[in-house]
Design an enzyme around this catalytic site. Structure first.
Site, PDB file in Angstrom:
ATOM      1  N   TYR A 175      65.863  57.439  51.928  1.00  0.00           N
ATOM      2  CA  TYR A 175      65.198  56.301  52.570  1.00  0.00           C
ATOM      3  C   TYR A 175      63.809  56.750  53.029  1.00  0.00           C
ATOM      4  O   TYR A 175      63.634  57.876  53.497  1.00  0.00           O
ATOM      5  CB  TYR A 175      65.978  55.838  53.794  1.00  0.00           C
ATOM      6  CG  TYR A 175      67.342  55.236  53.497  1.00  0.00           C
ATOM      7  CD1 TYR A 175      67.490  54.141  52.654  1.00  0.00           C
ATOM      8  CD2 TYR A 175      68.491  55.739  54.111  1.00  0.00           C
ATOM      9  CE1 TYR A 175      68.739  53.575  52.413  1.00  0.00           C
ATOM     10  CE2 TYR A 175      69.748  55.179  53.883  1.00  0.00           C
ATOM     11  CZ  TYR A 175      69.864  54.096  53.029  1.00  0.00           C
ATOM     12  OH  TYR A 175      71.092  53.549  52.806  1.00  0.00           O
ATOM     13  N   HIS A 189      73.985  48.843  41.122  1.00  0.00           N
ATOM     14  CA  HIS A 189      73.597  49.439  42.409  1.00  0.00           C
ATOM     15  C   HIS A 189      73.939  48.475  43.547  1.00  0.00           C
ATOM     16  O   HIS A 189      73.888  47.253  43.372  1.00  0.00           O
ATOM     17  CB  HIS A 189      72.085  49.713  42.375  1.00  0.00           C
ATOM     18  CG  HIS A 189      71.617  50.616  43.460  1.00  0.00           C
ATOM     19  ND1 HIS A 189      71.286  50.149  44.722  1.00  0.00           N
ATOM     20  CD2 HIS A 189      71.408  51.951  43.494  1.00  0.00           C
ATOM     21  CE1 HIS A 189      70.900  51.168  45.470  1.00  0.00           C
ATOM     22  NE2 HIS A 189      70.960  52.272  44.746  1.00  0.00           N
TER      23      HIS A 189
END
Length: 222
Positions: A66, A186
């Site tokens: 992230y 995903h």
């Protein structure tokens, strides 16, 4: 040099000496000095620190960390307690709830999974703040491909959960027939509706582990 503190040190010792990794180290030293890089440099290898080679029962592959403040801490999809779970992680929790009835937790830290043999590995282990994939093609992929290949060599069966095209590209490294490869889209909001929701990968993982007399994973985050 890198010190992981378990069996990965011996397995990756030669890798850390190679020219590509030495170049990667120089690149990272400069990046951490001049840019905001995630995760903290002491968290880069947390996936390997928390889950030794011989303890791996399942692998979840992410792409890169992230890139928002305080999110990444060295485990794919995981964020530290006190940080709001990003959308992909929210979707993972939703599928867990639908698949095996897990209650949706009030935080997004997945360390509990790593202690049970779930390797939460990104294929690239660092990133610049706000710049997704900014550390791609710098050498990390060579190292993480080696990690996947070493796991492929394990005699004890492992479940590989490959979510999205990027992770599925690594299936070529997993050739031993005793392992189970589970593929779907995903968990990102852009693709979760196209196969991630309803994939039931968590119950399928435990079913496979049960069939091979291996410990089941308690997926419920507490």
């Amino acid at each position: 040099m890198v010190h992981i503190g378990n069996s990965w040190d011996v397995l990756l010792k030669d890798e850390f000496q190679k020219e590509y990794y030495q170049k990667l180290r120089i690149f990272l030293a400069n990046e951490y000095k001049t840019q905001t890089i995630y995760p903290d440099m002491y968290d880069i290898f947390n996936a390997l620190k928390y889950t030794p080679y011989e303890k791996v029962h399942a692998v979840i592959l992410g792409q890169d960390p992230y890139h928002g403040p305080n999110q990444a801490h060295g485990l794919c999809f995981s964020v530290k307690k006190g940080v709001a779970p990003p959308p992909s992680l929210q979707n993972i929790f939703l599928e867990l709830h639908r698949d095996i009835g897990c209650t949706i937790p009030d935080h997004g830290e997945l360390t509990q999974w790593t202690k049970q043999g779930v390797l939460l590995l990104n294929t690239v282990l660092t990133v610049r703040k706000g710049q997704a994939n900014s550390h791609a093609n710098k050498g990390w992929e060579i190292l993480t491909d080696r990690i996947i290949s070493l796991l492929n060599n394990r005699e004890e069966p492992i479940v590989f959960l490959l979510w999205g095209k990027h992770a599925q590209n690594k299936a070529a490294l997993i050739s031993n027939p005793q392992h189970l490869i589970l593929k779907c889209s995903h968990p990102s909001p852009f693709s979760a509706d196209y196969g991630f929701f309803g994939c039931r990968h968590f119950s399928k993982t435990n079913q496979f582990l049960k069939e091979h007399n291996l410990p089941l994973i308690d997926w419920q985050i507490h």
